[in-house]
Scaffold this active site. Structure first.
Site, PDB file in Angstrom:
ATOM      1  N   GLU A  68      11.128  -7.899  -3.216  1.00 35.79           N
ATOM      2  CA  GLU A  68      11.691  -6.684  -2.637  1.00 35.79           C
ATOM      3  C   GLU A  68      11.054  -6.578  -1.259  1.00 35.79           C
ATOM      4  OE1 GLU A  68      11.425  -2.874  -1.370  1.00 35.79           O
ATOM      5  OE2 GLU A  68      10.487  -2.608  -3.352  1.00 35.79           O
ATOM      6  N   TRP A  76       0.812  -1.224   0.000  1.00 34.99           N
ATOM      7  CA  TRP A  76       0.000   0.000   0.000  1.00 34.99           C
ATOM      8  C   TRP A  76       0.843   1.270   0.000  1.00 34.99           C
ATOM      9  CZ3 TRP A  76       1.944   2.276   4.156  1.00 34.99           C
ATOM     10  CH2 TRP A  76       2.392   1.471   5.207  1.00 34.99           C
ATOM     11  N   ASN A  77       2.158   1.179   0.275  1.00 32.92           N
ATOM     12  CA  ASN A  77       2.915   2.432   0.433  1.00 32.92           C
ATOM     13  C   ASN A  77       3.158   3.144  -0.907  1.00 32.92           C
ATOM     14  OD1 ASN A  77       4.772   0.482  -0.324  1.00 32.92           O
ATOM     15  ND2 ASN A  77       6.447   1.355   0.855  1.00 32.92           N
ATOM     16  N   GLY A 130       6.955  -6.250  -0.235  1.00 32.45           N
ATOM     17  CA  GLY A 130       6.281  -6.194   1.061  1.00 32.45           C
ATOM     18  C   GLY A 130       7.238  -6.593   2.169  1.00 32.45           C
ATOM     19  N   SER A 131       6.682  -7.076   3.258  1.00 31.50           N
ATOM     20  CA  SER A 131       7.526  -7.358   4.426  1.00 31.50           C
ATOM     21  C   SER A 131       8.337  -8.641   4.228  1.00 31.50           C
ATOM     22  CB  SER A 131       6.660  -7.501   5.670  1.00 31.50           C
ATOM     23  OG  SER A 131       5.986  -8.735   5.629  1.00 31.50           O
ATOM     24  N   GLU A 133      12.682  -2.476  10.999  1.00 32.13           N
ATOM     25  CA  GLU A 133      12.208  -1.344  10.202  1.00 32.13           C
ATOM     26  C   GLU A 133      11.030  -0.668  10.943  1.00 32.13           C
ATOM     27  OE1 GLU A 133      10.417  -2.826   6.607  1.00 32.13           O
ATOM     28  OE2 GLU A 133      11.438  -1.292   5.435  1.00 32.13           O
ATOM     29  N   LYS A 136      -2.559  -8.867  -7.320  1.00 26.98           N
ATOM     30  CA  LYS A 136      -3.284  -8.756  -6.042  1.00 26.98           C
ATOM     31  C   LYS A 136      -2.834  -7.433  -5.417  1.00 26.98           C
ATOM     32  CE  LYS A 136      -2.463 -10.172  -1.767  1.00 26.98           C
ATOM     33  NZ  LYS A 136      -2.989  -8.952  -1.101  1.00 26.98           N
ATOM     34  N   PRO A 137      -3.660  -6.382  -5.574  1.00 30.45           N
ATOM     35  CA  PRO A 137      -3.265  -5.097  -4.966  1.00 30.45           C
ATOM     36  C   PRO A 137      -3.528  -5.146  -3.460  1.00 30.45           C
ATOM     37  CG  PRO A 137      -5.412  -4.868  -5.994  1.00 30.45           C
ATOM     38  CD  PRO A 137      -4.965  -6.288  -6.258  1.00 30.45           C
ATOM     39  N   CYS A 161      10.414   1.314   1.871  1.00 30.66           N
ATOM     40  CA  CYS A 161      11.382   0.262   2.234  1.00 30.66           C
ATOM     41  C   CYS A 161      12.809   0.804   2.200  1.00 30.66           C
ATOM     42  CB  CYS A 161      11.279  -0.905   1.272  1.00 30.66           C
ATOM     43  SG  CYS A 161       9.705  -1.709   1.374  1.00 30.66           S
TER      44      CYS A 161
HETATM   45  C1  SIN Z   1       9.353   0.665  -1.528  1.00 27.96           C
HETATM   46  O1  SIN Z   1       9.219   1.306  -0.521  1.00 27.96           O
HETATM   47  O2  SIN Z   1       9.103  -0.547  -1.556  1.00 27.96           O
HETATM   48  C2  SIN Z   1       9.774   1.281  -2.827  1.00 27.96           C
HETATM   49  C3  SIN Z   1      10.321   2.614  -2.695  1.00 27.96           C
HETATM   50  C4  SIN Z   1      10.795   3.205  -3.998  1.00 27.96           C
HETATM   51  O3  SIN Z   1      10.644   2.631  -5.084  1.00 27.96           O
HETATM   52  O4  SIN Z   1      11.341   4.290  -3.922  1.00 27.96           O
END
Ligand code: SIN
Length: 525
Positions: A299, A198-199, A277-278, A430, A222-223, A333
């Site tokens: 990622e 969601w970020n 995601g996590s 994190e 899958k959003p 992230c």
């Molecule tokens: C992320 O937070 O997973 C991606 C951040 C970004 O692409 O800058």
């Protein structure tokens, strides 16, 4: 906001695809479509037909078979934005079947055809700059300036991968025998499952989808349940661009990852899984995908160190720390999670940072004065609270902020803690929130050790004007991406990804390779 009469006219266009008869279109703002509904006025888009509130399978907008719905709210206000279908295994399998059928023809299109469709899709995104940026802000909460930044970043993946589509070159390899000729070709891998956070409601989708489509793959997306509307708007624009039915499918769900997520990883017709995601969820999905040895891109979580050496330009380091730490209110992230400052410049850096953070305006992202928005939900606020309390109990001090903000949204005050000890939680997990944690160090050797003392390895940052040190430290940091004298590294053209428990594979850059199989063909003469 659009006037109601205009919004009604635009909705009439939408309604022909949503089984809502035009005679039922009254000047109201809460629109019900089959079993789902959206609060149109809460979005305030110029083109309300971009707001879709159903799943998308085989080119059709569909509801959940069992009629379940997920409520989506604006994190800045707690206001209900609408509902999307709560889909399950049956819909997921239908979406995979649709993507498998579509793969037969989509994989045979020419690279030029895919390039042209992706460019059309990109142009349609850019033709709706204002609406799509606003959509991101409304459902995610980030300030409109950042919503715009994400939208442009998101569209740039389609443009970039359109260019990559026509450059998936093979190889001719000189043979070891005179009666052989060796050729290597690249082929699309097949159906891809795309699971996103969601970020970045839009950019994390196009980063994966752009590469998949360019390679000739089809996709089931899958959003996130918190921010599904940006993804659905992308599916709408892809359709307008002419991307055929079944090539892109969207399954909306809030189901436990061990349900729909598991199916997306285990189904034999899915050939590749791409997840952001996590780390905890990444490990589960990797386990599911391993049963059929699928190719996986992950990622996952980061715990980025941000180091300020005594030879740094302190003003530049403060500006870098602000964008790196507080972008999306700390919910990226690649955000700085641990800020290490050399002792001789520590006091100066800390006071200049506190001065700048005191100027932040926290609020609803749609308000032009807002510099920083809410966190996505109360659980996120609780995590920041936990990290602050833990650090304070171990001897840290508050330089700024330190508490949740009252009101209807999920806000936490931008916070700076100083003298945070090495064993504080924030140095090991994190935070994913607006907490800048400052720790003093003495030597380069000591700080490299601290920076690498984590199972994560996504991004790392440092400020120094000494070119030898720049090379040394960049090479020593155990991360996939380094920012030296910059706090912002994200671009479509770079190999984005991590090492250690932060991920597998690279996205963006030449990431199209992750969606292709390499096939060797020996020609006997
Ligand atoms: C992320 O937070 O997973 C991606 C951040 C970004 O692409 O800058």
């Amino acid at each position: 906001m659009i006037p109601t009469s205009l919004s009604t006219a635009r909705l009439a266009l939408h309604s022909s695809r949503s089984r809502l008869s035009s005679t039922r279109l009254k000047p109201f703002t809460f629109l019900r479509m089959a079993s789902t509904s959206v609060n149109i006025s809460a979005f305030g888009l110029k083109d309300a037909s971009l707001i879709r509130s159903q799943g998308f399978i085989d080119g059709k907008w569909v509801d959940a078979k069992e009629g379940g719905k997920i409520q989506v709210t604006n994190p800045a206000t707690g206001e209900e934005l609408g509902h999307v279908p709560e889909m399950g295994l049956e819909e997921t399998r239908e979406a995979i079947a649709a993507a498998s059928n579509a793969f037969v023809t989509w994989s045979k299109t020419t690279a030029k055809e895919r390039h042209d469709l992706l460019i059309k899709f990109y142009q349609l995104m850019r033709a709706h700059d204002d609406d799509l940026s606003r959509l991101i802000t409304v459902e995610n909460g980030k300030p409109l300036s950042e919503g715009k930044g994400e939208h442009v970043y998101s569209a740039s993946f389609l443009e970039w991968f359109a260019g990559e589509a026509v450059r998936t070159y093979g190889e001719v390899i000189p043979a070891a025998q005179s009666n052989l000729r060796n050729v290597v070709i690249k082929q699309p891998i097949g159906v891809v499952s795309i699971l996103t956070p969601w970020n970045f409601p839009s950019a994390m989708i196009t980063r994966k989808l752009g590469a998949a489509l360019a390679a000739g793959c089809t996709a089931v997306i899958k959003p996130p349940a918190e921010t599904p509307f940006s993804c659905l708007a992308l599916a709408e624009l892809a359709t307008r661009a002419g991307i055929p039915p079944g090539v892109i499918n969207v399954v909306t769900t809030s189901a436990n990852i061990a349900d729909v997520g598991k199916e997306l990883c285990e189904h034999p017709d899915v050939k590749k899984v791409s997840f952001t995601g996590s780390t905890a969820v990444a490990k589960m999905l990797y386990g599911y995908a391993s049963k059929t040895l699928k190719k996986v891109s992950i990622e996952a979580g980061g715990n980025a160190p941000f180091i300020v050496f005594d030879d740094a330009d302190i003003d530049a380091a403060v500006a870098g720390a602000i964008s790196c730490k507080f972008r999306a209110s700390g919910q990226t992230c690649v955000c700085a999670n641990r800020i290490y400052v050399q002792s001789s410049v520590y006091a100066e850096f800390a006071s200049r940072l506190a001065e700048k953070v005191a100027q932040f305006k926290v609020g609803n992202g749609l308000d032009g004065a807002t510099t920083h928005g809410p966190l996505i939900h109360d659980r996120a606020v609780q995590k920041v609270e936990k990290h602050v309390e833990d650090a304070l109990s171990k001897g840290a001090q508050i330089l700024h902020g330190g508490k949740r903000l009252s009101g209807s949204g999920s806000f936490f005050a931008p916070t700076i803690l100083s003298d945070v000890p090495a064993d504080a939680l924030v140095n090991h997990e994190e935070t994913f929130g607006p907490l800048a944690s400052l720790t003093k160090f003495e030597t380069e050797e000591e700080v490299i050790k601290l920076a690498n003392d984590t199972p994560f390895g996504l991004a790392g940052y440092f400020y120094s004007k000494d070119v030898s040190r720049v090379w040394r430290v960049a090479e020593a940091l155990q991360v996939g991406m380094v920012g030296t004298n910059t706090g912002l590294i994200s671009q479509a053209v770079i190999p984005f990804g991590g090492v250690k428990e932060s991920g597998l594979g690279r996205e963006g850059g030449h990431g199209i390779e992750e969606y292709m199989n390499t096939k060797f063909i020996a020609f006997g003469l």
